[in-house]
Motif scaffolding. Sequence first.
Motif, short mmCIF file in Angstrom:
data_model
loop_
_atom_site.label_atom_id
_atom_site.label_comp_id
_atom_site.label_asym_id
_atom_site.label_seq_id
_atom_site.Cartn_x
_atom_site.Cartn_y
_atom_site.Cartn_z
N GLY A 47 0.82 -1.21 0.00
CA GLY A 47 0.00 0.00 0.00
C GLY A 47 0.85 1.26 0.00
O GLY A 47 0.60 2.20 -0.76
N ARG A 48 1.87 1.26 0.83
CA ARG A 48 2.72 2.46 0.92
C ARG A 48 3.47 2.70 -0.38
O ARG A 48 3.61 3.83 -0.84
N SER A 49 4.00 1.63 -0.97
CA SER A 49 4.76 1.80 -2.22
C SER A 49 3.87 2.33 -3.33
O SER A 49 4.27 3.21 -4.10
N GLU A 65 -9.99 -5.01 6.00
CA GLU A 65 -8.80 -4.80 5.15
C GLU A 65 -8.61 -3.31 4.89
O GLU A 65 -7.47 -2.83 4.80
N GLY A 66 -9.71 -2.59 4.79
CA GLY A 66 -9.62 -1.14 4.63
C GLY A 66 -9.02 -0.47 5.85
O GLY A 66 -8.25 0.48 5.73
N VAL A 67 -9.36 -0.99 7.03
CA VAL A 67 -8.81 -0.44 8.27
C VAL A 67 -7.29 -0.61 8.27
O VAL A 67 -6.53 0.32 8.54
N ALA A 68 -6.84 -1.83 7.95
CA ALA A 68 -5.40 -2.10 7.92
C ALA A 68 -4.71 -1.20 6.90
O ALA A 68 -3.61 -0.67 7.16
N LEU A 69 -5.33 -1.02 5.77
CA LEU A 69 -4.73 -0.16 4.74
C LEU A 69 -4.69 1.29 5.20
O LEU A 69 -3.66 1.97 5.05
#
Length: 347
Positions: A47-49, A65-69
Amino acid sequence: MPGGLLTIDLGAIVANWRALDAKTADTVETGAVIKADAYGLGVRPVGRSLQKAGVTTFFVALADEGVALRQAIGPATRIFVFSGYMRGDENAFVEFDLTPLLNNADQITRFLIDRQGATCGLQLDSGMNRLGLEREELNSIMDKMPALDQVLVMSHLACADEFEHPQNAAQLVAFNEMAARLPACQRSLAATGGILLGADYHMNLTRPGIGLYGGDPFMDARPVVKLSLPIIQTRPVAVGESVGYGAAWIATCPSIIATVAGGYADGLIRAMGQDASLYAGDIRCPIVGRVSMDLITVDITDLAEIPTSLDILNTTQTVDVLAKTAGTIGYEILTSLGNRYKRVYKD
Ligand SMILES: *Cc1c(COP(=O)(O)O)cnc(C)c1O
């Protein structure tokens, strides 16, 4: 004892995103699908890249999964949730600024009660019959549309990896007809396969997943993963001796067998059996006997020197090649990669 070493090339993921982005016009936004922990490769680093590379719209399957992202990438980037507004997730949508892709009348009704004025998207069913509003359902709730701040309308193609399949064009027509009822919305139809189908499918926003991670149908993708399994032990096996469970392989010539750390508990599924190989550099070493939970046995008779590890995923045996030996698809190999590997990320 160390387990396998999974090397994930973030630079290749970014390059694949740029290559897919370059296949569409400058006016088309290229998003990124990073559901299922970025197809098993790690939602935080991936996500960061991608965010650094310029992705401003992400898609995930589940609110969690949205929370983790969101925790990985911070505010300001859009995160859409394919499953929509599921009961129990209400707080996550508020707290982590997630945007549901509403799938049915019930989700729309509940969202309007809880979050009137908040941004959402709509998922339409254009023929896959999996998620989204059908034409009649859309008709029946058109009166609710003015109250919704819907910014995106999307649908998913069932056969985009088969470029000649007639369902692609049929879904394109069906989607455009339904989306025309919501003229203010951005439109999105194409995942990786849809991008390759051509400009008609690109619309405002694309949603590539597998192509970012080096898989078919994006044949020009740069490979992203390398998986090396350490050799624990080697032994000579005489003619007539068997190897592994069920004595399923019997030596027909004097052989050297290596036992490596990795098995079906690590996503190296048993079904690939003896059709898959491991590699010492470029040299192919066939799997012999059954894949066990933690171990695989490999015929290394032809190697001049015994290496410390053998590769099961490399630029020759990609996720798709390995998948074929197991009668499955690269997506399943990637998302099954276990958490016993040491993971190393390259930029
Ligand atoms: C998984 C998924 C994608 C990404 O598909 P790929 O084939 O991996 O590119 C896009 N849209 C939806 C709705 C999906 O479920």
